[in-house]
Design a protein around this motif. Sequence first.
Motif: not given
Length: 258
Positions: A111-130, A134-137, A146-149
């Motif tokens: 379980v990862i818990n943190l506040r939303r920082p400035d800047g772009e956010i995206d990945g398996y957990c979504g982009n947090f634009n409410c 657009d958070d589906t696979m 979706a590809a490995p880093i």
Amino acid sequence: SEASTTGIAVSGPLIQGNKLVVSYAGPAKGYGGFRVSWNGNTILGNGFPDAYKSPDGLLESKLDNMNPQDFHSQARHTIGGTEGNLPSYLFTIVPNIKIYVLVGDETVNAVINLRRPDGEIDGYCGNFNCDPGDDTMDAVSARGLAAPIKGATLFSDAPPPPTSQTQKGGATMDINNCPPELLARAQTACESAGPEAKQGCVFDVCAAGDAAVAKEDVVTSAVEQDVTQHFELFGALRLPKLLGVSVPAQMQWAAAAM
């Protein structure tokens, strides 16, 4: 295909280039088989319970018995039973990032818990634009996430995984091979999970050999539906930075899945 988290690695500018790695090395089961490192140095390896604080104060960590539900209502999923404190790791990293890791035999729940920082956010957990749409696979794949880093893995200095995690053992679980009596109980127990979650719920019951695990899947499905409904409301309002918990793009993290 089904997967389990066997480790978690965290690094990036948000935590000033430091790196935390939790991974299973074996051969012991449970916390005795896991290794934890901070910037390549082993920590929390002096028995149970244990605690470690980095000299610069950026990391506080401990290994102890904890209640998974203190960190998330579904933190017990699959490996945590139904009640009681269990061996777990807790990491607090500046700036105000908390990572809880429930330890199973060879896998973990995180379980990862943190506040939303400035800047772009995206990945398996979504982009947090409410906007959950657009958070589906499919949407994440379309954005190339979706590809490995690519490049060096954050697990490069972790112990190599045991053969139990790299070589197949036993028959591959398939619903078609589920004993008829167990399958019937699974169908009944998973009925209230909803059409989208029912198949996964039935698979979990067949894989575990116990219809009791359906209870966790049903509750998880209900939580997901509730969150989706709230996100749909927030998406319509288009409120900025409404959500205070996220996984940022600036923080590289990986979950080794088998």
